[in-house]
Design a protein around this motif. Structure first.
Motif, mmCIF file in Angstrom:
data_model
loop_
_atom_site.group_PDB
_atom_site.id
_atom_site.type_symbol
_atom_site.label_atom_id
_atom_site.label_comp_id
_atom_site.label_asym_id
_atom_site.label_seq_id
_atom_site.Cartn_x
_atom_site.Cartn_y
_atom_site.Cartn_z
ATOM 1 N N SER A 8 0.808 -1.214 0.000
ATOM 2 C CA SER A 8 0.000 0.000 0.000
ATOM 3 C C SER A 8 0.839 1.259 0.000
ATOM 4 C CB SER A 8 -0.929 0.008 1.218
ATOM 5 O OG SER A 8 -0.163 -0.044 2.405
ATOM 6 N N ALA A 9 2.117 1.145 0.412
ATOM 7 C CA ALA A 9 2.989 2.322 0.444
ATOM 8 C C ALA A 9 3.946 2.384 -0.724
ATOM 9 C CB ALA A 9 3.800 2.320 1.750
ATOM 10 N N ALA A 10 4.093 1.283 -1.432
ATOM 11 C CA ALA A 10 5.138 1.202 -2.443
ATOM 12 C C ALA A 10 4.953 2.218 -3.555
ATOM 13 C CB ALA A 10 5.179 -0.208 -3.031
ATOM 14 N N ARG A 11 3.719 2.381 -4.029
ATOM 15 C CA ARG A 11 3.510 3.294 -5.137
ATOM 16 C C ARG A 11 3.835 4.720 -4.725
ATOM 17 N NH1 ARG A 11 -1.250 2.297 -5.870
ATOM 18 N NH2 ARG A 11 -1.099 0.717 -7.462
ATOM 19 N N ARG A 12 3.433 5.107 -3.515
ATOM 20 C CA ARG A 12 3.722 6.462 -3.044
ATOM 21 C C ARG A 12 5.227 6.673 -2.957
ATOM 22 N NH1 ARG A 12 -0.252 4.936 0.628
ATOM 23 N NH2 ARG A 12 1.251 4.804 2.322
ATOM 24 N N ALA A 26 14.145 -1.824 -5.893
ATOM 25 C CA ALA A 26 13.871 -2.833 -6.908
ATOM 26 C C ALA A 26 14.864 -3.981 -6.805
ATOM 27 C CB ALA A 26 13.922 -2.209 -8.293
ATOM 28 N N VAL A 27 16.120 -3.674 -6.530
ATOM 29 C CA VAL A 27 17.130 -4.723 -6.368
ATOM 30 C C VAL A 27 16.830 -5.552 -5.130
ATOM 31 C CG1 VAL A 27 19.559 -5.162 -5.894
ATOM 32 C CG2 VAL A 27 18.920 -3.486 -7.621
ATOM 33 N N LEU A 28 16.451 -4.893 -4.038
ATOM 34 C CA LEU A 28 16.154 -5.610 -2.801
ATOM 35 C C LEU A 28 14.927 -6.505 -2.937
ATOM 36 C CD1 LEU A 28 16.854 -2.809 -0.174
ATOM 37 C CD2 LEU A 28 18.281 -4.775 -0.726
ATOM 38 N N LEU A 29 14.068 -6.169 -3.892
ATOM 39 C CA LEU A 29 12.914 -7.003 -4.186
ATOM 40 C C LEU A 29 13.331 -8.432 -4.511
ATOM 41 C CD1 LEU A 29 9.800 -7.076 -5.198
ATOM 42 C CD2 LEU A 29 10.771 -6.616 -7.433
ATOM 43 N N LEU A 30 14.539 -8.611 -5.022
ATOM 44 C CA LEU A 30 15.001 -9.917 -5.443
ATOM 45 C C LEU A 30 15.557 -10.737 -4.285
ATOM 46 C CD1 LEU A 30 16.815 -8.935 -8.759
ATOM 47 C CD2 LEU A 30 14.414 -9.475 -8.374
ATOM 48 N N GLY A 45 4.959 -13.792 -4.567
ATOM 49 C CA GLY A 45 6.116 -14.075 -5.401
ATOM 50 C C GLY A 45 5.787 -13.848 -6.864
ATOM 51 N N ALA A 46 6.412 -12.849 -7.466
ATOM 52 C CA ALA A 46 6.147 -12.483 -8.858
ATOM 53 C C ALA A 46 7.202 -13.090 -9.765
ATOM 54 C CB ALA A 46 6.117 -10.966 -9.020
ATOM 55 N N PHE A 47 6.775 -13.745 -10.800
ATOM 56 C CA PHE A 47 7.658 -14.425 -11.746
ATOM 57 C C PHE A 47 8.678 -13.441 -12.314
ATOM 58 C CE2 PHE A 47 8.189 -16.587 -16.021
ATOM 59 C CZ PHE A 47 8.859 -17.685 -15.515
ATOM 60 N N PRO A 48 9.975 -13.795 -12.312
ATOM 61 C CA PRO A 48 11.020 -12.847 -12.711
ATOM 62 C C PRO A 48 11.252 -12.768 -14.219
ATOM 63 C CG PRO A 48 12.039 -14.868 -11.963
ATOM 64 C CD PRO A 48 10.550 -15.045 -11.765
ATOM 65 N N ASN A 49 10.181 -12.533 -14.970
ATOM 66 C CA ASN A 49 10.327 -12.414 -16.427
ATOM 67 C C ASN A 49 10.489 -10.968 -16.868
ATOM 68 O OD1 ASN A 49 7.692 -11.695 -15.807
ATOM 69 N ND2 ASN A 49 6.831 -12.556 -17.679
ATOM 70 N N MET A 50 10.547 -10.050 -15.883
ATOM 71 C CA MET A 50 10.802 -8.641 -16.146
ATOM 72 C C MET A 50 11.914 -8.173 -15.221
ATOM 73 S SD MET A 50 6.924 -7.091 -16.534
ATOM 74 C CE MET A 50 6.259 -7.800 -15.021
ATOM 75 N N THR A 51 12.372 -6.956 -15.410
ATOM 76 C CA THR A 51 13.352 -6.411 -14.481
ATOM 77 C C THR A 51 12.689 -6.194 -13.129
ATOM 78 O OG1 THR A 51 12.857 -4.092 -14.987
ATOM 79 C CG2 THR A 51 14.488 -5.206 -16.390
ATOM 80 N N ALA A 52 13.504 -6.098 -12.081
ATOM 81 C CA ALA A 52 12.964 -5.895 -10.736
ATOM 82 C C ALA A 52 12.131 -4.617 -10.658
ATOM 83 C CB ALA A 52 14.103 -5.849 -9.725
ATOM 84 N N LYS A 53 12.606 -3.560 -11.291
ATOM 85 C CA LYS A 53 11.872 -2.298 -11.282
ATOM 86 C C LYS A 53 10.525 -2.447 -11.982
ATOM 87 C CE LYS A 53 12.627 2.637 -12.274
ATOM 88 N NZ LYS A 53 11.520 2.909 -13.194
ATOM 89 N N LEU A 56 8.105 -4.394 -9.697
ATOM 90 C CA LEU A 56 7.612 -3.545 -8.623
ATOM 91 C C LEU A 56 6.520 -2.616 -9.125
ATOM 92 C CD1 LEU A 56 8.400 -3.199 -5.621
ATOM 93 C CD2 LEU A 56 9.822 -1.271 -6.308
ATOM 94 N N GLU A 57 6.752 -1.977 -10.265
ATOM 95 C CA GLU A 57 5.775 -1.037 -10.809
ATOM 96 C C GLU A 57 4.519 -1.749 -11.308
ATOM 97 O OE1 GLU A 57 8.085 0.798 -13.826
ATOM 98 O OE2 GLU A 57 9.032 2.264 -12.482
ATOM 99 N N THR A 58 4.692 -2.933 -11.891
ATOM 100 C CA THR A 58 3.568 -3.642 -12.491
ATOM 101 C C THR A 58 2.627 -4.224 -11.451
ATOM 102 O OG1 THR A 58 4.872 -4.209 -14.454
ATOM 103 C CG2 THR A 58 2.931 -5.568 -14.005
ATOM 104 N N TYR A 59 3.170 -4.830 -10.393
ATOM 105 C CA TYR A 59 2.339 -5.621 -9.492
ATOM 106 C C TYR A 59 1.932 -4.911 -8.204
ATOM 107 C CZ TYR A 59 3.076 -9.407 -12.700
ATOM 108 O OH TYR A 59 3.085 -10.179 -13.831
ATOM 109 N N GLN A 60 2.387 -3.688 -7.985
ATOM 110 C CA GLN A 60 1.938 -2.965 -6.793
ATOM 111 C C GLN A 60 0.416 -2.787 -6.749
ATOM 112 O OE1 GLN A 60 4.271 0.622 -6.770
ATOM 113 N NE2 GLN A 60 6.064 -0.411 -5.979
#
Length: 294
Positions: A8-12, A26-30, A45-53, A56-60
């Motif tokens: 809930s805070a990530a997007r802000r 984004a790196v720490l996300l991994l 757990g989001a499948f790592p088929n994209m960059t970490a950044k 983070l932006e897609t699934y928030q």
């Protein structure tokens, strides 16, 4: 050190923080999820088929929707590569996991994960070359280097099967180099560092238009089931159904519709157990490949 963001805070945070800090998060996300406590948040757990950044932006927004429905914190994690992600799934690190169908088979087989939903629109493996390249047939790539997101990607395995049908064998007739994500693999072609790239249809749809204009599709595989959402058996049936409902409700919101349209996912539908069984050969192939990796 901060390991993941509360959904809930990530997007802000990502909207207001300096780019360098956003990249660090984004790196720490991994990183591996921390140990569990009684009041631990749900780990998505989001499948790592994209960059970490990108993850983070897609699934928030999606994680926010689950958090709101369950009234329980949700944090997003991924992994640096497919093998690590599959290993963490097998160990039960993720309460909710979004993964490829062949890894979903392993998740159910090895850790008892329960399929919830999948993206409605099927995906395909694509083999792409530069639009101005001299390669107009698969056979023209004999002796060339092909970039891949990860050798364990089901779309990469499907493209390799299509190349084999044209008489081209990996490591004999062409070489592959893993670049971690579909975006990284494609950019090797755009920048002239690889003759071709294997990429999934959905990540290809997310590429900037400028990048897609520089590419030409040489091979399309038959349709494949897309990414699937599963829940760990430690979650109650009530929680699993609440997550399912939250995902479906999110898909019906303006933000969810934009999410589905942007990724070319076509909404969410139930997972048929028989289709998971169809991915058993790919799953067993991946198991063997993972055992061979250091």
């Amino acid at each position: 050190m901060l390991i993941a963001l509360r959904a809930s805070a990530a997007r802000r945070c990502s909207a207001s923080m300096p780019w360098g800090l956003a990249a660090l998060l984004a790196v720490l996300l991994l990183a591996a999820p921390p140990g569990r406590a009684a009041d631990a948040p749900l780990v998505f757990g989001a499948f790592p088929n994209m960059t970490a950044k990108q993850i983070l932006e897609t699934y928030q927004p999606l994680a926010d929707a689950i958090e709101k429905r369950l009234r329980r914190r949700v944090v997003i994690y991924s992994a640096r590569d497919f093998k690590t992600f599959a290993a963490r799934t097998r160990e039960g690190d993720y309460d909710i996991v979004l993964t490829a169908p062949h890894l979903a088979w392993l998740a159910r087989q090895d850790a008892g994960y329960r399929p919830l939903l999948k993206y409605a629109r099927q995906t395909q493996g694509l083999l792409v070359v530069r639009a101005d390249s001299p390669y107009h047939t698969p056979e023209a790539l004999r002796g060339r280097t092909i970039a891949t997101p990860d050798a364990l990607a089901v779309t990469a395995l499907a493209v390799q099967a299509e190349l084999a049908a044209h008489g081209l064998r990996r490591n004999f007739d062409y070489e592959t180099i893993d670049y971690g994500t579909h975006l990284n693999a494609v950019m090797q072609v755009v920048n002239g560092r690889a003759s071709a790239a294997m990429v999934g249809l959905h990540p290809y749809s997310l590429l900037p238009q400028d990048a897609r204009r520089q590419l030409r599709v040489l091979i399309e595989t038959p349709p494949l089931s897309s990414l699937m959402y599963l829940t760990h058996p430690r979650l109650t049936d009530r929680d699993a159904q609440a997550i399912r409902k939250a995902l479906l409700e999110f898909a019906a919101t303006p933000a969810g519709e934009a999410f589905m349209q942007r990724g070319g996912y076509g909404g969410l539908v139930a997972v048929d157990g028989s289709e998971l069984r169809a991915f058993r050969p790919y799953a067993l192939q991946v198991e063997q490949m993972m055992r061979a990796r250091p």
